[in-house]
Design an enzyme around this catalytic site. Structure first.
Site: not given
Ligand code: FPP
Length: 239
Positions: A19, A36, A130
């Site tokens: 997050d 991201h 893993l």
């Molecule tokens: C939360 O941050 C994150 C997500 C909703 C996406 C997580 C995904 C990735 C890191 C990429 C995934 C890729 C792979 C290959 C597994 P947010 O956008 O909700 O952050 P905020 O709360 O600060 O807005």
């Protein structure tokens, strides 16, 4: 990097809610998509360390059933990152013996993501290293309801009877079938919620919440989270 805690105390299954990408990007004056992208950069060493430290399974929350409600371009960027991750990393992951499994309703994701994920699973299915599980279009309640439906269908067809339904049968219908239950759940960015992630599997998980946003989740922060976990007194309802 050496083992941060004794091998005997290592969790078998670590789950992570990555997050804070959006907030990290905003704090750096960049668009959310950049957060991201940096999130994927942060992820790569963590996957390697899980393998090196003998953690059996790592489960990542990449995209929830609720995330479709985000702006269209952010959804597209997240979906693009998934495909890019597999295209760039699959050779290395396969060489390291990583076994990839997708958790969630793949039928509901665009064809290119579905096909890329399917190929990654197929290619790595016999790997003994893993177990890397990526939750994509995943919701914990949906997973539980789906398991109930699948058991009901087996009862209706005469394959089993309601008396056969116990925890083992139920767990066999979850996306995580065959994996150990979650020992350690990490959520970054200071939020302290489960947000519909692995509801069944986290029954006795230890929760470690860290203040860093996901792109700042370094090996040192991971080591500190494992150290916090190792200090917990896990009783599983006993004294
Ligand atoms: C939360 O941050 C994150 C997500 C909703 C996406 C997580 C995904 C990735 C890191 C990429 C995934 C890729 C792979 C290959 C597994 P947010 O956008 O909700 O952050 P905020 O709360 O600060 O807005």
């Amino acid at each position: 990097m050496e083992l941060p805690i004794p091998a005997a105390l290592m969790p078998r299954h670590v789950a992570i809610i990555m997050d804070g990408n959006g907030r990290w990007a905003k704090a750096h004056g960049m668009p959310r998509a950049w957060g991201h992208r940096q999130g994927v950069v942060a992820l790569e060493p963590i996957i390697s360390l899980c393998g090196a430290w003998g953690i059996e399974a790592l489960t990542l929350f990449a995209f929830s059933t609720e995330n479709w409600a985000r702006p269209k371009d952010e959804v597209a960027q997240l979906m693009g990152l998934i495909v890019e991750f597999f295209n760039k990393k699959i050779d290395e992951l396969d060489q390291k013996g990583v076994c990839i499994r997708m958790l969630g309703d793949l039928a509901g994701v665009p064809q290119v993501q579905r096909e890329t994920a399917r190929q990654a699973m197929e290619r790595t299915k016999n790997n003994a290293g893993l177990k890397l599980n990526i939750a994509l279009n995943y919701g914990g309640r949906q997973e539980i309801v789906r398991a109930a439906q699948r058991l009901a269908a087996k009862c209706a067809s005469g394959e089993m009877t309601p008396e056969d339904i116990g925890e083992t049968a139920f767990e066999g219908e979850l996306y995580t079938s065959g994996l150990p239950m979650v020992d350690l759940l990490i959520r970054t960015s200071g939020e302290e919620r489960l947000s519909n992630f692995l509801l069944y599997q986290c029954a006795y998980a230890e929760f470690v919440f860290v203040k860093e946003n996901w792109p700042d989740f370094s090996p040192a922060v991971f080591a500190a989270a494992l150290d916090a976990y190792a200090r917990r007194d896990r009783r599983f309802g006993k004294v």
